[in-house]
Scaffold this active site. Structure first.
Site, mmCIF file in Angstrom:
data_model
loop_
_atom_site.group_PDB
_atom_site.id
_atom_site.type_symbol
_atom_site.label_atom_id
_atom_site.label_comp_id
_atom_site.label_asym_id
_atom_site.label_seq_id
_atom_site.Cartn_x
_atom_site.Cartn_y
_atom_site.Cartn_z
ATOM 1 N N LYS A 14 0.846 -1.198 0.000
ATOM 2 C CA LYS A 14 0.000 0.000 0.000
ATOM 3 C C LYS A 14 0.890 1.261 0.000
ATOM 4 O O LYS A 14 1.946 1.254 -0.632
ATOM 5 C CB LYS A 14 -0.982 -0.047 1.171
ATOM 6 C CG LYS A 14 -1.802 -1.343 1.187
ATOM 7 C CD LYS A 14 -2.894 -1.358 2.231
ATOM 8 C CE LYS A 14 -3.641 -2.680 2.179
ATOM 9 N NZ LYS A 14 -4.766 -2.728 3.128
ATOM 10 N N HIS A 99 -8.643 -3.082 -5.853
ATOM 11 C CA HIS A 99 -8.592 -3.217 -4.397
ATOM 12 C C HIS A 99 -9.693 -2.374 -3.769
ATOM 13 O O HIS A 99 -10.060 -1.321 -4.289
ATOM 14 C CB HIS A 99 -7.223 -2.778 -3.876
ATOM 15 C CG HIS A 99 -6.979 -3.149 -2.451
ATOM 16 N ND1 HIS A 99 -7.487 -2.415 -1.406
ATOM 17 C CD2 HIS A 99 -6.287 -4.180 -1.891
ATOM 18 C CE1 HIS A 99 -7.114 -2.984 -0.266
ATOM 19 N NE2 HIS A 99 -6.387 -4.057 -0.532
ATOM 20 N N GLU A 101 -9.752 -0.419 -1.411
ATOM 21 C CA GLU A 101 -9.370 0.961 -1.100
ATOM 22 C C GLU A 101 -9.396 1.835 -2.353
ATOM 23 O O GLU A 101 -9.642 3.041 -2.262
ATOM 24 C CB GLU A 101 -7.985 0.969 -0.440
ATOM 25 C CG GLU A 101 -8.041 0.363 0.965
ATOM 26 C CD GLU A 101 -6.718 -0.164 1.455
ATOM 27 O OE1 GLU A 101 -6.698 -0.749 2.556
ATOM 28 O OE2 GLU A 101 -5.694 -0.016 0.759
ATOM 29 N N GLU A 169 -11.260 -10.336 -0.749
ATOM 30 C CA GLU A 169 -10.944 -9.556 0.445
ATOM 31 C C GLU A 169 -12.230 -8.956 1.005
ATOM 32 O O GLU A 169 -12.674 -7.894 0.553
ATOM 33 C CB GLU A 169 -9.960 -8.430 0.091
ATOM 34 C CG GLU A 169 -8.583 -8.923 -0.292
ATOM 35 C CD GLU A 169 -7.546 -7.810 -0.180
ATOM 36 O OE1 GLU A 169 -6.512 -8.034 0.445
ATOM 37 O OE2 GLU A 169 -7.801 -6.709 -0.709
ATOM 38 N N GLY A 175 -7.399 -5.066 7.551
ATOM 39 C CA GLY A 175 -6.735 -4.225 8.540
ATOM 40 C C GLY A 175 -7.419 -4.142 9.887
ATOM 41 O O GLY A 175 -7.028 -3.353 10.738
#
Length: 256
Positions: A14, A99, A101, A169, A175
């Site tokens: 990241k 992803h 994010e 994911e 996280g």
């Protein structure tokens, strides 16, 4: 694990890592120089600023280097973006697309993710296409519906097992230190395997499906042993060579 499918342990750094972090990449590259590397592939995706130097460090190692994102176009007026060709030009071989994010922070749609995967394939990169449900979608029992929609929308037609990896994911697990149950992961991966096989035939059957979401040395062995889990996409634990190599080495027993 899926029979006859070579697992992949991938690390996503990241927005972490500067030149001072290169010693960790060197340590990882040295740690995968063993007989296990014939059974398990390993990959690190550092920030774009480190891709070229990282590939130079890994010239004598099985450790592969990739990017964390790419633009769907090959070049142009796209300030701050990086193309798949640029990653390949730095000797990268993989790129992560879609992803969560990127989807949440930048509003990336399934169609945009698909176009990025197509760009990766055109540049001869392997695309790691990320999918996963939010906490609300999970709470409402929509997990499989979301996975189906994202697979259909994000994975290009004609995708092959050689150039396409799926990474499941669950967004709520990334996280957080919280992971789904083994049963939940098994259900999701079995569903994705059926969907991929129905659409792509033998290629879908052989396509690797990684699990990502708070993978660490403590839970890796249990998670990687689940049917149709063909490796891991590791976040925070990939920043330290000791932790990342511990996850990689769970396959010493799983592939024995």
């Amino acid at each position: 694990m899926t029979p006859d499918v070579r697992p992949l342990v991938a690390g996503n750094w990241k927005m972490n890592g500067t030149r001072s972090s290169l010693d960790q990449i060197k340590a990882i590259s040295e740690g995968v120089r063993n007989e296990l590397s014939e059974k398990v592939e390993t990959l690190l995706c550092p920030p774009a600023t480190l891709i070229y130097v990282a590939t130079a460090i890994c010239t004598e190692s099985p450790l592969m280097i990739g990017g964390q994102d790419c633009h769907p176009e090959t070049h142009g007026a796209h300030t701050g973006d990086i193309s798949a060709e640029m990653i390949a030009d730095c000797f990268g071989t993989f790129v992560i697309v879609g992803h969560s994010e990127r989807r949440s922070d930048h509003g990336e749609s399934d169609s945009l993710v698909r176009s990025k995967a197509e760009a990766a394939h055109a540049a001869d990169l392997t695309a790691i296409i990320c999918i996963g449900e939010t906490a609300d979608e999970r709470k409402n029992g929509q997990t499989l519906e979301v996975l189906k929609r994202q697979l259909v929308g994000s994975v290009p037609d004609g995708a092959t097992a050689e150039r396409t990896v799926i990474a499941y994911e669950p967004i709520w697990a990334i996280g957080t230190g919280v992971t789904p149950t083994v049963e939940d992961i098994a259900e999701a991966h079995a569903f994705m395997r059926r969907e991929l096989t129905d659409r792509f035939g033998a290629e879908g059957k052989a396509m690797r499906i990684l699990y990502g979401g708070s993978v660490n040395p403590s839970n890796a062995k249990q998670l990687m042993a689940v049917d149709n889990v063909d490796g891991a996409l590791v976040g925070g634990a990939s920043l330290k060579a000791e932790d990342f190599l511990a996850i990689y080495r769970v396959y010493e027993e799983l592939t024995a």
